[in-house]
Design a protein around this motif. Sequence first.
Motif, short mmCIF file in Angstrom:
data_model
loop_
_atom_site.label_atom_id
_atom_site.label_comp_id
_atom_site.label_asym_id
_atom_site.label_seq_id
_atom_site.Cartn_x
_atom_site.Cartn_y
_atom_site.Cartn_z
N MET A 1 0.83 -1.20 0.00
CA MET A 1 0.00 0.00 0.00
C MET A 1 0.87 1.26 0.00
SD MET A 1 -3.34 0.71 -0.01
CE MET A 1 -4.24 -0.59 0.85
N LYS A 2 1.93 1.24 0.79
CA LYS A 2 2.80 2.41 0.86
C LYS A 2 3.61 2.58 -0.42
CE LYS A 2 4.70 3.10 5.05
NZ LYS A 2 5.30 2.85 6.38
N LEU A 3 4.03 1.48 -1.04
CA LEU A 3 4.73 1.58 -2.31
C LEU A 3 3.84 2.22 -3.37
CD1 LEU A 3 7.12 0.96 -4.19
CD2 LEU A 3 6.14 -1.33 -4.53
N LYS A 4 2.59 1.83 -3.42
CA LYS A 4 1.64 2.43 -4.37
C LYS A 4 1.54 3.94 -4.16
CE LYS A 4 -2.20 3.07 -6.87
NZ LYS A 4 -2.12 3.35 -8.32
N GLN A 5 1.46 4.37 -2.91
CA GLN A 5 1.34 5.79 -2.62
C GLN A 5 2.61 6.56 -2.95
OE1 GLN A 5 -1.05 6.64 1.16
NE2 GLN A 5 -0.76 4.43 1.35
N VAL A 6 3.77 5.94 -2.70
CA VAL A 6 5.04 6.59 -3.07
C VAL A 6 5.14 6.74 -4.59
CG1 VAL A 6 7.55 6.36 -3.06
CG2 VAL A 6 6.25 5.83 -0.99
N LEU A 7 4.75 5.70 -5.32
CA LEU A 7 4.75 5.79 -6.78
C LEU A 7 3.86 6.93 -7.26
CD1 LEU A 7 4.53 2.10 -8.06
CD2 LEU A 7 6.32 3.74 -8.58
N ARG B 1 15.09 4.06 -7.54
CA ARG B 1 14.54 2.70 -7.50
C ARG B 1 13.82 2.50 -6.18
NH1 ARG B 1 14.80 -1.97 -4.39
NH2 ARG B 1 15.60 -3.84 -5.41
N ILE B 2 12.57 2.00 -6.26
CA ILE B 2 11.79 1.70 -5.06
C ILE B 2 11.15 0.34 -5.24
CG2 ILE B 2 11.36 4.07 -4.30
CD1 ILE B 2 8.73 4.03 -5.81
N SER B 3 10.81 -0.32 -4.14
CA SER B 3 10.34 -1.70 -4.26
C SER B 3 9.56 -2.14 -3.04
CB SER B 3 11.54 -2.62 -4.46
OG SER B 3 12.35 -2.63 -3.30
N ALA B 4 8.92 -3.30 -3.20
CA ALA B 4 8.35 -4.07 -2.08
C ALA B 4 8.95 -5.47 -2.18
CB ALA B 4 6.84 -4.14 -2.16
N LEU C 1 9.09 10.07 3.12
CA LEU C 1 7.73 9.91 2.61
C LEU C 1 7.18 8.55 2.99
CD1 LEU C 1 5.26 10.61 0.89
CD2 LEU C 1 6.58 9.94 -1.14
N TYR C 2 7.96 7.50 2.77
CA TYR C 2 7.51 6.15 3.09
C TYR C 2 7.21 6.01 4.57
CZ TYR C 2 7.57 1.01 3.12
OH TYR C 2 7.23 -0.31 3.27
N ASP C 3 8.07 6.56 5.42
CA ASP C 3 7.89 6.44 6.86
C ASP C 3 6.67 7.22 7.36
OD1 ASP C 3 10.14 4.85 7.00
OD2 ASP C 3 11.49 6.49 7.58
N ARG C 4 6.33 8.30 6.67
CA ARG C 4 5.17 9.12 7.08
C ARG C 4 3.85 8.44 6.77
NH1 ARG C 4 7.83 13.49 4.57
NH2 ARG C 4 6.30 13.41 2.87
N LEU C 5 3.85 7.60 5.78
CA LEU C 5 2.60 6.97 5.36
C LEU C 5 2.12 6.00 6.43
CD1 LEU C 5 3.49 6.32 1.63
CD2 LEU C 5 1.85 8.00 2.51
N PRO C 6 0.81 5.95 6.67
CA PRO C 6 0.29 5.10 7.75
C PRO C 6 0.36 3.62 7.41
CG PRO C 6 -1.52 6.06 6.51
CD PRO C 6 -0.26 6.70 5.98
N GLU C 7 0.54 2.82 8.44
CA GLU C 7 0.42 1.38 8.29
C GLU C 7 -1.05 1.03 8.09
OE1 GLU C 7 3.24 -0.85 8.71
OE2 GLU C 7 4.32 1.06 8.57
N VAL C 8 -1.32 -0.03 7.35
CA VAL C 8 -2.72 -0.44 7.20
C VAL C 8 -3.22 -0.98 8.54
CG1 VAL C 8 -2.44 -0.94 4.75
CG2 VAL C 8 -2.12 -2.76 6.42
#
Length: 384
Positions: free
Chosen positions: A133-139, A253-256, A284-291
């Motif tokens: 979910m966080k990768l999608k938002q970063v993209l 480069r970003i990934s899951a 940015l990744y760290d700021r995004l909430p966990e599901v």
Amino acid sequence: MIRVAIIGAGAISRAHIEGYLAFPERCQIVAVADIFVEKAEEAVDKFGLAGQARAAADYKELLGQGIDLVSVCTPPYTHAEIAKSFLLAGSHVLVEKPMAASLRECDEMNEAAAQSGKILSVVAQNRFRSPMMKLKQVLDEGLAGKIVHAQVDSYWWRGHCYYDLWWRGTWEKEGGGCTINHAVHHIDALQWMMGMPKEVQALMANTSHDNAEVEDLSVAVLRFDSGALGQVTSSVVHHGEEQQLIFQGAAARISAPWKVKASVSKENGFPQPNPELERQLQELYDRLPEVEHEGHKGQIDNVLQGIEQGTPVLIDGHSGRSTLELITAIYKSASTNQLVKLPLAQEDPFYTREGIQAHATHFYEKTRSVTGFSKNEITVSGEK
């Protein structure tokens, strides 16, 4: 209280049952059905559903019985019939992946959902995991730049006896091999994040399972309208079972699983790290909430919200169809040694289940099967 029925009491049904039981104030399981009724009875006992849920041998016994939501956990070739029946009887439907055995069946399911006005959601539980979910938002934020390459490594390992189960390993009942039943999660995530490609070129093989008609390894190359290329490896022959989804952007480069690397050019064109962009992406990744709820539980929560609030679900029947269309294109290309252009037309031989069975590569003939695994032990494969 949303009344729920589970259709199919095989291994995947546990994830559904446990998911519903996580929301006792919102839903109640009132029935479990399986053609082997003893499996349904076992599930009722195992999960403490006695007194609230009945066990049934035929899902048709439950049609028109006030069931609000149905989880379809049966083999793929049965999905369309069961889903359409419940949708037209007034129930919402959550159907396991793959959505169906053919694009025509997907279209029929979506038509039934539109006609009934009920929710049709297709399981893609990996979207409800924090890294994905966080990768999608970063993209979507675009910090990594224009995506130029996407890489899917869907690596699994399954022993020879895995395909001894009666419905596995056949084009008719399973609809394919590792591409449709293992890599489906990563292929779903890819088309969710990147959209559909316009061209597919693929190869597939059966390297290790001569008790299956279907592939145990496929490799596909994709071309997107943006000019980006993608590659998808689907496997049940990879030891270690590593899986990853990598996006190479113009800037980073970003990934899951999550990893970030960024480069800038030296005067001679060779790379040097871009720690500032890496820092921005990490922040940015760290700021995004966990599901809040992960996996099947998260998707069940999403479907329950859709019923309760009348809101769209994250994964509807059209999204599920897109994933199957990409998989079907891989099978068509690998079976015909042709470049396949998307979308696939209704006149395409691979649009129907019968067409797939007639034109897909059959590697071996399945000559033996068992109806179930007893304590995960099986002996058929060793009997040569």
